[in-house]
Design a protein around this motif. Sequence first.
Motif, short mmCIF file in Angstrom:
data_model
loop_
_atom_site.label_atom_id
_atom_site.label_comp_id
_atom_site.label_asym_id
_atom_site.label_seq_id
_atom_site.Cartn_x
_atom_site.Cartn_y
_atom_site.Cartn_z
N THR A 1 49.61 44.83 32.07
CA THR A 1 50.71 43.89 32.34
C THR A 1 51.78 44.56 33.20
O THR A 1 52.30 43.95 34.15
N LEU A 2 52.09 45.80 32.89
CA LEU A 2 53.05 46.55 33.70
C LEU A 2 52.53 46.74 35.12
O LEU A 2 53.27 46.58 36.10
N GLY A 3 51.25 47.06 35.26
CA GLY A 3 50.65 47.23 36.57
C GLY A 3 50.66 45.95 37.39
O GLY A 3 50.91 45.97 38.60
N VAL A 4 50.40 44.83 36.74
CA VAL A 4 50.44 43.53 37.43
C VAL A 4 51.86 43.21 37.89
O VAL A 4 52.07 42.70 38.99
N ALA A 5 52.84 43.52 37.04
CA ALA A 5 54.23 43.29 37.41
C ALA A 5 54.63 44.13 38.63
O ALA A 5 55.31 43.63 39.54
N GLU B 1 50.72 35.84 44.85
CA GLU B 1 50.94 34.53 44.27
C GLU B 1 50.46 34.49 42.83
O GLU B 1 49.69 35.36 42.39
N ALA B 2 50.88 33.47 42.09
CA ALA B 2 50.64 33.41 40.64
C ALA B 2 49.16 33.46 40.29
O ALA B 2 48.75 34.14 39.34
N ALA B 3 48.33 32.72 41.04
CA ALA B 3 46.89 32.68 40.74
C ALA B 3 46.26 34.07 40.89
O ALA B 3 45.42 34.47 40.07
N LYS B 4 46.68 34.80 41.89
CA LYS B 4 46.14 36.14 42.10
C LYS B 4 46.62 37.09 41.00
O LYS B 4 45.86 37.95 40.55
N LEU B 5 47.85 36.94 40.57
CA LEU B 5 48.36 37.78 39.49
C LEU B 5 47.60 37.53 38.20
O LEU B 5 47.25 38.48 37.48
N ALA B 6 47.33 36.26 37.90
CA ALA B 6 46.57 35.93 36.70
C ALA B 6 45.15 36.49 36.79
O ALA B 6 44.62 37.05 35.83
N GLY B 7 44.54 36.34 37.97
CA GLY B 7 43.21 36.87 38.17
C GLY B 7 43.18 38.38 38.07
O GLY B 7 42.24 38.97 37.50
N LEU B 8 44.20 39.03 38.61
CA LEU B 8 44.30 40.49 38.54
C LEU B 8 44.40 40.96 37.09
O LEU B 8 43.76 41.95 36.71
N PHE B 9 45.17 40.25 36.29
CA PHE B 9 45.30 40.60 34.87
C PHE B 9 43.95 40.50 34.15
O PHE B 9 43.54 41.42 33.44
N TYR C 1 37.16 32.27 47.47
CA TYR C 1 35.83 32.42 46.90
C TYR C 1 35.53 33.89 46.64
O TYR C 1 34.98 34.27 45.60
N ALA C 2 35.87 34.73 47.60
CA ALA C 2 35.57 36.16 47.49
C ALA C 2 36.38 36.80 46.36
O ALA C 2 35.82 37.50 45.51
N ILE C 3 37.69 36.55 46.34
CA ILE C 3 38.56 37.19 45.35
C ILE C 3 38.22 36.73 43.93
O ILE C 3 38.01 37.56 43.04
N PHE C 4 38.15 35.42 43.73
CA PHE C 4 37.93 34.93 42.37
C PHE C 4 36.47 35.05 41.95
O PHE C 4 36.17 35.11 40.74
N GLY C 5 35.55 35.10 42.93
CA GLY C 5 34.17 35.41 42.59
C GLY C 5 34.04 36.83 42.07
O GLY C 5 33.31 37.11 41.11
N TYR C 6 34.77 37.74 42.70
CA TYR C 6 34.79 39.14 42.27
C TYR C 6 35.35 39.26 40.86
O TYR C 6 34.80 39.98 40.01
N ILE C 7 36.43 38.55 40.60
CA ILE C 7 37.06 38.57 39.28
C ILE C 7 36.12 37.98 38.22
O ILE C 7 35.97 38.53 37.12
N PHE C 8 35.46 36.88 38.56
CA PHE C 8 34.54 36.23 37.62
C PHE C 8 33.39 37.16 37.25
O PHE C 8 33.01 37.27 36.07
N ILE C 9 32.83 37.86 38.25
CA ILE C 9 31.71 38.76 37.99
C ILE C 9 32.14 39.90 37.06
O ILE C 9 31.41 40.28 36.13
#
Length: 270
Positions: free
Chosen positions: A94-98, A107-115, A168-176
Amino acid sequence: MLKKMVLNIGGVFSVLSAIMLFAVLSSILLARLLSPHDFGEFALMRTLILFIPPLAVWGQDIATARFFSRNDATRYQWDTAFKKILAVAIILVTLGVAVSWFVYKLEAAKLAGLFVAAVSFSSIILFSNLMRSRARYTEAILMLNGFRGLFFFVLVVVYFSASITKYYAIFGYIFIIALVAFVDIGYSFRTIERGVQKVPKEFYASGLILMGSQMAVTIMTSLDSLLVPRMLGYDSLALYAAALVPIQAFNILGRAGKYVWVPEFGRSER
């Protein structure tokens, strides 16, 4: 012992080479299909996803590989220990995401995906090292790096079904990564029994002692990719990431050797 280590290193090297081949192909495919700016955004997200978890597990990945190479994991409540480690990891993620939001204004979606990806990868690191401590190196390296190869096949499917975009690339990577984490956890619980003995405090202490070197290596190997987008922009990061692709091949043997050496030397009284 030496012969056994050489054979294990050879096995890890073979599996890791195949995985990294697909990882390289993924980078080449994305570099050709995405614009430089979009590929740069993907490269930054990938760097952050791989950068935060090794710091967030606070040295307990190495502690896992060393402690359970000397002590039978089935005697201990390793699942309880992992819950404690991951609870701290979530706070650090959480600290790293912040910090990532503050530095890169994601953006918010990328932060959530990063977490999600960082917590998932933290669990992958821990559970793969548990398997590594039991000298099941091929399984452990697949648990740790399998998502890199699997991502290529996801890209191929998307390529033939729809046009590949940065999302597709970013969230596909997160999903995998999240999917592989789920599989790794399930596989570990099915194959390794939990005992009744509590994991001693020395387990956590040894990880904290080793955390400094782990942090230094992680920061030094990722600092360039983290600074380029701030200094030169996403287009330059895309070019930099593409230029680094051939270098990955030269790191494979060293990584394979280190993967076997840590638990094997920890196991040997000599």
